[in-house]
Design a protein around this motif. Structure first.
Motif, PDB file in Angstrom:
ATOM      1  N   THR A  64     -54.220 -13.201 105.842  1.00  0.00           N
ATOM      2  CA  THR A  64     -53.926 -12.270 104.743  1.00  0.00           C
ATOM      3  C   THR A  64     -54.141 -12.914 103.384  1.00  0.00           C
ATOM      4  O   THR A  64     -54.799 -12.341 102.502  1.00  0.00           O
ATOM      5  N   LEU A  67     -57.937 -13.474 102.626  1.00  0.00           N
ATOM      6  CA  LEU A  67     -58.654 -12.247 102.312  1.00  0.00           C
ATOM      7  C   LEU A  67     -58.203 -11.655 100.980  1.00  0.00           C
ATOM      8  O   LEU A  67     -59.028 -11.212 100.178  1.00  0.00           O
ATOM      9  N   ALA A  68     -56.896 -11.644 100.741  1.00  0.00           N
ATOM     10  CA  ALA A  68     -56.381 -11.075  99.498  1.00  0.00           C
ATOM     11  C   ALA A  68     -56.882 -11.862  98.294  1.00  0.00           C
ATOM     12  O   ALA A  68     -57.277 -11.273  97.275  1.00  0.00           O
ATOM     13  N   LEU A  88     -53.504  -6.614 104.907  1.00  0.00           N
ATOM     14  CA  LEU A  88     -53.909  -6.793 103.518  1.00  0.00           C
ATOM     15  C   LEU A  88     -52.964  -5.986 102.642  1.00  0.00           C
ATOM     16  O   LEU A  88     -52.556  -4.880 103.028  1.00  0.00           O
ATOM     17  N   VAL A 184     -61.181  -2.481  97.867  1.00  0.00           N
ATOM     18  CA  VAL A 184     -61.100  -2.284  99.310  1.00  0.00           C
ATOM     19  C   VAL A 184     -61.514  -0.857  99.619  1.00  0.00           C
ATOM     20  O   VAL A 184     -61.068   0.091  98.967  1.00  0.00           O
TER      21      VAL A 184
END
Length: 216
Positions: A64, A67-68, A88, A184
């Motif tokens: 997480t 990716l964040a 996420l 996103v």
């Protein structure tokens, strides 16, 4: 991680399986990699990332922060499939749609988005293995509905946008939201690129999705 230092825009796709090349969009192949190889080094210089619907969400939950941080730095992420374990910030869980027929599964635009510009939404709703490429009323007659989506995102993140809806209530099947300097895009169904058909209006979907991922 400085996305601006990348020599050119790049798109990668994470899948469950050995690395290969995705050739879904004619003339624009891009590399794939095994999800379990996801790392900061893998994402360095990457402008857009696609997560296939079969990706291990338990594993993604351990990534997480990675990716964040990547999205917040300016990355663009496409999440495909049914999210049961949100991995996420802002990513909503999937909900099953109670459907009885094609009317309950119909896809309709809610907010204009360049990825779906010029696409006939009936060609997203109906899929067929019949030889040739039927369109219009013939596609509705021989096609099967529901491959694009049979559910929806159960909530909308703060500041998020419903792009496309499903069913008579236009429940959110495609949503978008910002995370830091990045974005996103979440599609609650089969891999979005799989709907790129050479002889239908959906031929525009693949190139425009890659353009969006690359920030073009």
């Amino acid at each position: 991680m400085n996305l601006r230092s990348a020599p050119r825009p790049r798109v990668l796709k994470a899948t469950m399986g050995p690395p290969a090349t995705d050739r879904t969009v004619p003339g624009r192949p891009f590399p794939t990699f095994d999800l379990y190889d996801l790392s900061a080094a893998r994402l360095d210089g990457c402008r857009g990332l696609i997560l296939s619907l079969n990706c291990d969400q338990v594993f993604l939950g351990t990534r997480t922060e990675l990716l964040a941080d990547w999205v917040r730095a300016g990355g663009r992420l496409l999440v495909n499939g049914h999210v049961h374990r949100p991995f996420l910030p802002g990513l909503p869980p999937w909900r099953r749609l109670d459907h009885r027929g094609p009317r309950d599964l119909r896809i309709s635009p809610v907010t204009p988005h360049p990825v779906w510009e010029g696409v006939d939404f009936d060609e997203l709703l109906y899929r067929t293995g019949v030889p040739g490429t039927p369109t219009g009323a013939e596609l509705a007659r021989v096609g099967v509905a529901g491959f694009y989506g049979r559910g929806y995102h159960g909530s909308l993140p703060e500041g998020g946008t419903v792009i496309n809806g499903i069913g008579p209530h236009r429940l959110p099947v495609d949503i978008g939201y910002r995370l830091g300097a990045g974005e996103v895009l979440a599609h609650a169904g089969n891999d979005l690129l799989s709907f790129t058909d050479r002889d239908r209006t959906t031929r525009h979907l693949g190139p425009r999705l890659l353009d969006w991922l690359e920030g073009l």
